[in-house]
Design an enzyme around this catalytic site. Structure first.
Site, PDB file in Angstrom:
ATOM      1  N   LEU A   6       0.864  -1.177   0.000  1.00 33.11           N
ATOM      2  CA  LEU A   6       0.000   0.000   0.000  1.00 33.11           C
ATOM      3  C   LEU A   6       0.903   1.232   0.000  1.00 33.11           C
ATOM      4  O   LEU A   6       1.716   1.414   0.913  1.00 33.11           O
ATOM      5  CB  LEU A   6      -0.893  -0.004   1.242  1.00 33.11           C
ATOM      6  CG  LEU A   6      -1.739   1.251   1.525  1.00 33.11           C
ATOM      7  CD1 LEU A   6      -2.685   1.546   0.373  1.00 33.11           C
ATOM      8  CD2 LEU A   6      -2.515   1.082   2.828  1.00 33.11           C
ATOM      9  N   GLY A   9       0.316   8.750  -2.026  1.00 32.56           N
ATOM     10  CA  GLY A   9       0.887   9.844  -2.801  1.00 32.56           C
ATOM     11  C   GLY A   9       1.479   9.415  -4.125  1.00 32.56           C
ATOM     12  O   GLY A   9       2.610   9.765  -4.462  1.00 32.56           O
ATOM     13  N   SER A  12       2.204  11.285  -8.769  1.00 32.27           N
ATOM     14  CA  SER A  12       3.368  11.795  -9.481  1.00 32.27           C
ATOM     15  C   SER A  12       4.625  11.479  -8.678  1.00 32.27           C
ATOM     16  O   SER A  12       4.564  10.950  -7.565  1.00 32.27           O
ATOM     17  CB  SER A  12       3.253  13.318  -9.691  1.00 32.27           C
ATOM     18  OG  SER A  12       3.241  13.984  -8.434  1.00 32.27           O
ATOM     19  N   GLY A  13       5.772  11.801  -9.262  1.00 31.03           N
ATOM     20  CA  GLY A  13       7.025  11.789  -8.530  1.00 31.03           C
ATOM     21  C   GLY A  13       7.415  10.454  -7.936  1.00 31.03           C
ATOM     22  O   GLY A  13       7.272   9.395  -8.555  1.00 31.03           O
ATOM     23  N   ILE A  14       7.922  10.503  -6.712  1.00 31.66           N
ATOM     24  CA  ILE A  14       8.443   9.319  -6.029  1.00 31.66           C
ATOM     25  C   ILE A  14       7.364   8.261  -5.875  1.00 31.66           C
ATOM     26  O   ILE A  14       7.608   7.074  -6.104  1.00 31.66           O
ATOM     27  CB  ILE A  14       9.019   9.701  -4.660  1.00 31.66           C
ATOM     28  CG1 ILE A  14      10.247  10.605  -4.819  1.00 31.66           C
ATOM     29  CG2 ILE A  14       9.396   8.452  -3.867  1.00 31.66           C
ATOM     30  CD1 ILE A  14      10.730  11.213  -3.503  1.00 31.66           C
ATOM     31  N   SER A 135      12.857  12.955   4.469  1.00 28.17           N
ATOM     32  CA  SER A 135      13.631  13.936   3.730  1.00 28.17           C
ATOM     33  C   SER A 135      14.928  14.143   4.486  1.00 28.17           C
ATOM     34  O   SER A 135      15.004  13.862   5.691  1.00 28.17           O
ATOM     35  CB  SER A 135      12.862  15.265   3.670  1.00 28.17           C
ATOM     36  OG  SER A 135      13.676  16.334   3.233  1.00 28.17           O
ATOM     37  N   TYR A 148       7.906  22.673   7.530  1.00 32.05           N
ATOM     38  CA  TYR A 148       8.167  21.409   6.842  1.00 32.05           C
ATOM     39  C   TYR A 148       9.160  20.551   7.624  1.00 32.05           C
ATOM     40  O   TYR A 148       8.936  19.354   7.846  1.00 32.05           O
ATOM     41  CB  TYR A 148       8.688  21.695   5.437  1.00 32.05           C
ATOM     42  CG  TYR A 148       9.009  20.459   4.633  1.00 32.05           C
ATOM     43  CD1 TYR A 148       7.988  19.697   4.069  1.00 32.05           C
ATOM     44  CD2 TYR A 148      10.323  20.074   4.418  1.00 32.05           C
ATOM     45  CE1 TYR A 148       8.278  18.565   3.323  1.00 32.05           C
ATOM     46  CE2 TYR A 148      10.621  18.941   3.671  1.00 32.05           C
ATOM     47  CZ  TYR A 148       9.594  18.193   3.127  1.00 32.05           C
ATOM     48  OH  TYR A 148       9.885  17.068   2.392  1.00 32.05           O
TER      49      TYR A 148
END
Length: 275
Positions: A6, A9, A12-14, A135, A148
């Site tokens: 599962l 996000g 798109s992207g990662i 990150s 963030y």
């Protein structure tokens, strides 16, 4: 026995790259995103790769219990949860709103908390993997990224605390720490650059310098596929590390912080970004 992954996000992207790579590796992949009208790029990538995906709507800021229950009802198990959904945010606390801080925490931290809470019983049952894309900003605080980085620090603290307990029940926990990934930085954080610089007041010059440096770093960024390869390795390795950087640059950047007991090395580095 087909393992089930599962992933959040994935529009798109990662997340998109991770969903396709997981399916190619043989996982029955449940690829989720907030808005299914944005699924076209994912469907095209899956078709090009010759794989099938189970694409579902999931907004991590809302109650995900119905989605998790439906996945378990349809597939009988969850072997891997990849918490990838998140959103960038740029601003400094003096001029930002508390509401923006709350929204950033909701997407990047509480969304991870509530989905992890719901999926943990299934992961215990399968001896599964709990993988969260954080990150380098979850290790190193960075100017104009207070909200963030606070959210990513919180995710890292949660997962680092959970990891030994989860391991004692057969669940391996990893955090994936990318640096810059090849996306359009300014568009990704919803930033009108000149308006933001004008609104920065006494921080205008520092903000312009920060944005210039950041956009340069994004011009030499990793691709989403490269990061997805690291995620897939964490999914499949017998004993994945807890903390995994996705590039040599990310290893060096986070390593500076992890060896910086008094904080002076990081302050010297990031202070140079805005000087």
């Amino acid at each position: 026995m087909t393992r089930v992954a599962l992933i959040t996000g994935t529009s798109s992207g990662i997340g998109l790259a991770a969903a396709v790579q997981a399916a190619k590796a043989g996982y029955r992949t449940v690829a989720t995103m907030r808005d299914l009208s944005r699924a076209g790029k994912l469907r095209a990538a899956a078709a090009e790769a010759g794989v099938e995906l189970d694409i579902r709507a999931l907004d991590v800021t809302e109650d995900p219990s119905a989605v998790v229950a439906a996945v378990l009802a349809d597939h009988g198990r969850i072997d891997v949860l990849v918490n990838n959904a998140g959103a960038g945010h740029v601003g400094t606390v003096e001029q930002d709103s508390v509401e923006n801080f709350r929204k950033t925490m909701e997407v990047n931290f509480f969304g991870v908390v509530q989905l992890t809470k719901l999926v943990m019983p299934a992961l215990r049952a399968t001896g599964g993997r709990l993988i969260t894309v954080t990150s380098v900003g979850g290790i190193v605080g960075q100017p104009f990224n207070e909200a963030y980085c606070a959210a990513k620090f919180a995710v890292e603290g949660m997962m680092e605390s959970l990891a030994p307990l989860a391991e004692s029940h057969g669940v391996k926990v990893s955090v994936i720490e990318p640096g810059a990934v090849a996306t359009e930085f300014v568009n990704n954080v919803g930033l009108d650059l000149e308006t933001a610089i004008a609104a920065a007041g006494p921080y205008g010059d520092q903000f312009r310098n920060y944005v210039s440096r950041t956009m340069q770093s994004f011009s030499a960024a990793q691709t989403p596929d490269e990061v997805a390869e690291v995620i897939l390795k964490a999914m499949t390795d017998e004993s994945p590390a807890f903390r995994i950087q996705t590039s040599q640059w990310a290893e060096g950047f986070t390593g500076l912080k992890l060896a910086d007991q008094d904080g002076s090395a990081v302050q010297k580095l990031t202070g140079g970004w805005v000087a």
